[in-house]
Design a protein around this motif. Structure first.
Motif, PDB file in Angstrom:
ATOM      1  N   ASP A  51      -7.315   0.337  -9.116  1.00 56.82           N
ATOM      2  CA  ASP A  51      -8.742   0.404  -8.811  1.00 56.82           C
ATOM      3  C   ASP A  51      -9.296  -0.962  -8.436  1.00 56.82           C
ATOM      4  N   PRO A  52     -10.408  -1.000  -7.685  1.00 59.80           N
ATOM      5  CA  PRO A  52     -11.087  -2.272  -7.430  1.00 59.80           C
ATOM      6  C   PRO A  52     -11.413  -2.944  -8.772  1.00 59.80           C
ATOM      7  N   PRO A  53     -11.376  -4.287  -8.807  1.00 60.14           N
ATOM      8  CA  PRO A  53     -11.373  -5.213  -7.676  1.00 60.14           C
ATOM      9  C   PRO A  53     -10.013  -5.481  -7.029  1.00 60.14           C
ATOM     10  N   TYR A  54      -8.963  -4.729  -7.390  1.00 60.67           N
ATOM     11  CA  TYR A  54      -7.734  -4.807  -6.596  1.00 60.67           C
ATOM     12  C   TYR A  54      -8.072  -4.348  -5.179  1.00 60.67           C
ATOM     13  N   ALA A  55      -7.397  -4.951  -4.194  1.00 61.48           N
ATOM     14  CA  ALA A  55      -7.792  -4.734  -2.799  1.00 61.48           C
ATOM     15  C   ALA A  55      -6.816  -3.828  -2.061  1.00 61.48           C
ATOM     16  N   ASP A  56      -7.333  -2.779  -1.450  1.00 67.29           N
ATOM     17  CA  ASP A  56      -6.581  -1.960  -0.485  1.00 67.29           C
ATOM     18  C   ASP A  56      -5.226  -1.482  -1.015  1.00 67.29           C
ATOM     19  N   CYS A  57      -5.213  -0.996  -2.250  1.00 65.12           N
ATOM     20  CA  CYS A  57      -3.992  -0.479  -2.881  1.00 65.12           C
ATOM     21  C   CYS A  57      -2.911  -1.547  -2.996  1.00 65.12           C
ATOM     22  N   ARG A  58      -3.313  -2.823  -2.990  1.00 66.09           N
ATOM     23  CA  ARG A  58      -2.404  -3.923  -3.299  1.00 66.09           C
ATOM     24  C   ARG A  58      -2.593  -4.308  -4.759  1.00 66.09           C
ATOM     25  N   PHE A  59      -1.574  -4.949  -5.319  1.00 58.82           N
ATOM     26  CA  PHE A  59      -1.661  -5.404  -6.701  1.00 58.82           C
ATOM     27  C   PHE A  59      -2.096  -6.873  -6.716  1.00 58.82           C
ATOM     28  N   SER A  60      -3.176  -7.120  -6.037  1.00 54.18           N
ATOM     29  CA  SER A  60      -3.774  -8.441  -5.937  1.00 54.18           C
ATOM     30  C   SER A  60      -5.187  -8.242  -5.391  1.00 54.18           C
ATOM     31  N   GLY A  99       5.937   2.267   8.522  1.00 56.55           N
ATOM     32  CA  GLY A  99       6.329   0.879   8.715  1.00 56.55           C
ATOM     33  C   GLY A  99       7.725   0.575   8.211  1.00 56.55           C
ATOM     34  N   THR A 100       7.954  -0.673   7.804  1.00 57.23           N
ATOM     35  CA  THR A 100       9.288  -1.121   7.402  1.00 57.23           C
ATOM     36  C   THR A 100       9.314  -1.742   6.014  1.00 57.23           C
ATOM     37  N   ASN A 101       8.222  -1.607   5.269  1.00 63.18           N
ATOM     38  CA  ASN A 101       8.169  -2.158   3.917  1.00 63.18           C
ATOM     39  C   ASN A 101       8.367  -1.029   2.911  1.00 63.18           C
ATOM     40  N   TRP A 102       9.521  -1.038   2.227  1.00 68.25           N
ATOM     41  CA  TRP A 102       9.894   0.031   1.314  1.00 68.25           C
ATOM     42  C   TRP A 102       9.526  -0.264  -0.132  1.00 68.25           C
ATOM     43  N   ALA A 103       8.902  -1.401  -0.385  1.00 65.65           N
ATOM     44  CA  ALA A 103       8.551  -1.800  -1.751  1.00 65.65           C
ATOM     45  C   ALA A 103       7.513  -0.858  -2.350  1.00 65.65           C
ATOM     46  N   ILE A 104       7.656  -0.594  -3.651  1.00 64.49           N
ATOM     47  CA  ILE A 104       6.734   0.270  -4.383  1.00 64.49           C
ATOM     48  C   ILE A 104       6.392  -0.404  -5.708  1.00 64.49           C
ATOM     49  N   GLY A 105       5.115  -0.495  -6.024  1.00 64.06           N
ATOM     50  CA  GLY A 105       4.689  -1.082  -7.279  1.00 64.06           C
ATOM     51  C   GLY A 105       5.308  -0.385  -8.474  1.00 64.06           C
ATOM     52  N   GLY A 106       5.743  -1.185  -9.470  1.00 58.99           N
ATOM     53  CA  GLY A 106       6.300  -0.637 -10.691  1.00 58.99           C
ATOM     54  C   GLY A 106       7.788  -0.372 -10.661  1.00 58.99           C
ATOM     55  N   GLN A 107       8.448  -0.611  -9.530  1.00 56.67           N
ATOM     56  CA  GLN A 107       9.872  -0.287  -9.423  1.00 56.67           C
ATOM     57  C   GLN A 107      10.757  -1.360 -10.058  1.00 56.67           C
ATOM     58  N   GLY A 141       0.790  -1.228   0.000  1.00 59.58           N
ATOM     59  CA  GLY A 141       0.000   0.000   0.000  1.00 59.58           C
ATOM     60  C   GLY A 141       0.814   1.265   0.000  1.00 59.58           C
ATOM     61  N   ALA A 142       1.976   1.238  -0.650  1.00 62.13           N
ATOM     62  CA  ALA A 142       2.853   2.419  -0.660  1.00 62.13           C
ATOM     63  C   ALA A 142       2.155   3.630  -1.255  1.00 62.13           C
ATOM     64  N   PHE A 143       1.377   3.423  -2.317  1.00 58.89           N
ATOM     65  CA  PHE A 143       0.757   4.563  -2.996  1.00 58.89           C
ATOM     66  C   PHE A 143      -0.359   5.203  -2.177  1.00 58.89           C
ATOM     67  N   THR A 144      -0.867   4.500  -1.193  1.00 59.76           N
ATOM     68  CA  THR A 144      -1.848   5.111  -0.296  1.00 59.76           C
ATOM     69  C   THR A 144      -1.254   6.343   0.369  1.00 59.76           C
ATOM     70  N   ALA A 145       0.035   6.262   0.692  1.00 61.20           N
ATOM     71  CA  ALA A 145       0.727   7.387   1.329  1.00 61.20           C
ATOM     72  C   ALA A 145       1.426   8.282   0.313  1.00 61.20           C
ATOM     73  N   LEU A 146       1.998   7.683  -0.749  1.00 60.13           N
ATOM     74  CA  LEU A 146       2.806   8.448  -1.689  1.00 60.13           C
ATOM     75  C   LEU A 146       1.971   9.187  -2.736  1.00 60.13           C
ATOM     76  N   ALA A 147       1.015   8.473  -3.305  1.00 61.93           N
ATOM     77  CA  ALA A 147       0.216   9.045  -4.397  1.00 61.93           C
ATOM     78  C   ALA A 147      -1.041   8.207  -4.575  1.00 61.93           C
ATOM     79  N   PRO A 148      -2.098   8.508  -3.833  1.00 61.08           N
ATOM     80  CA  PRO A 148      -3.309   7.678  -3.853  1.00 61.08           C
ATOM     81  C   PRO A 148      -3.883   7.439  -5.248  1.00 61.08           C
ATOM     82  N   ASP A 149      -3.703   8.366  -6.159  1.00 58.31           N
ATOM     83  CA  ASP A 149      -4.236   8.189  -7.508  1.00 58.31           C
ATOM     84  C   ASP A 149      -3.554   7.051  -8.253  1.00 58.31           C
TER      85      ASP A 149
END
Length: 310
Positions: free
Chosen positions: A69-78, A102-110, A57-65
């Motif tokens: 979109d649903p049906p993806y869950a909670d800004c996860r890519f699943s 938190g301690t998870n630095w992963a970002i989608g698309g990196q 859920g990195a983009f929830t904090a970094l860039a919500p846009d």
């Protein structure tokens, strides 16, 4: 912290519970020691680096846009929690995104080169080490999973090379090790393509080359997915080749818990659970421990058999 056990260990513990009346005190005590402590994974925390496969859920904090979109869950890519969340729960730590404290630095698309870049949307190691004052926690577990986007985002000129991507991850491990990190979990890519196979081979060789003095667990997700694909019924899956979500045609399967793939490149929540289980098993016991357990089990079974015959 919770203690974790492989199926072999659970089986031996069951054997102990059923036969402890006939075992000698010394033998029973040794087996009990293995059941209670040999397979614990003593880590203080878990720091995660990578792409959408580990993004919580990195983009929830970094860039919500940028959140899918649903049906993806909670800004996860699943369609649910990803594998590091399950693993964190099992290990008694957190996988909350670092961009929300938190301690998870992963970002989608990196890509793998984003691990070092000096920016908010990259520089995952840079940002972590900056927050830690340049010193990595020697008792923490460091998870690094990336490489797929290096290929998916390859430019038309074909400058991408699997060896470069693998080396970026090896360099990431070395950078963290120089800062004091000791314990690493590094998955390979579960993609049956020549470039991914070349990447996996280069990654394994590179990690072997720097493994002296470090605790590097190489998680073979490729082989795990091969086994799932060949034996889907063993994992309660009915479809291991097609995605549940067809993004192009905007269709969604009715039984995602029976699918391995959520979309073309991401596992379902169930697929993530299977990866987490493989990771936990890989972390929980080393090869020497397995050999010791087999040897002990053999000796104890002989002693039980003799007492039964007597």
């Amino acid at each position: 912290m919770k203690k974790q056990y492989l199926p072999l260990t659970r089986g031996l513990c069951t054997l102990f519970s059923k036969t402890k009346q006939t075992l000698s005190i010394s033998g029973a005590s040794l087996l009990l020691l293995f059941c209670t402590s040999a397979n614990a994974v003593p880590i203080s925390d878990m720091h995660v680096f990578g792409d959408s496969l580990s993004d919580t859920g990195a983009f929830t904090a970094l860039a919500p846009d940028f959140c899918p979109d649903p049906p993806y869950a909670d800004c996860r890519f699943s369609n649910g929690p990803v594998w590091v969340e399950h693993l964190a729960t099992d290990l008694g730590v957190s996988a909350t995104t670092a961009y929300a404290g938190g301690t998870n630095w992963a970002i989608g698309g990196q890509r793998t080169d984003n691990l070092f870049a000096d920016s908010n949307f990259g520089g995952q190691l840079f940002n972590y080490l900056g927050s830690a004052g340049g010193m990595a926690d020697a008792d923490a577990l460091y998870v690094i999973w990336a490489g797929g986007n290096d290929f998916l985002q390859n430019d038309p000129d074909g400058t991408y090379t699997p060896g470069d991507a693998a080396q970026n991850i090896v360099d990431s491990v070395a950078t963290l090790a120089l800062a004091g990190a000791m314990n690493f979990l590094v998955p390979n890519l579960p993609i049956a393509a020549p470039w991914a196979i070349e990447f996996n081979m280069a990654l394994a060789g590179g990690l072997d080359g720097i493994s002296s003095g470090l605790n590097i667990t190489q998680l073979d997700v490729f082989s795990t997915f091969v086994d799932i694909t060949l034996n889907p019924g063993d994992y309660n899956l009915t479809n291991v080749t097609e995605p549940c979500l067809d993004v192009v045609n905007a269709t969604l399967c009715t039984n995602p818990d029976e699918y391995l793939l959520w979309d073309q490149v991401h596992p379902t929540a169930v697929g993530h659970q299977l990866i987490a289980s493989a990771a936990l098993a890989a972390l929980a016991v080393s090869e020497p421990s397995v050999i010791a357990l087999f040897g002990m089990a053999f000796l104890l079974l002989i002693r039980v058999r003799r007492k039964t015959l007597a």
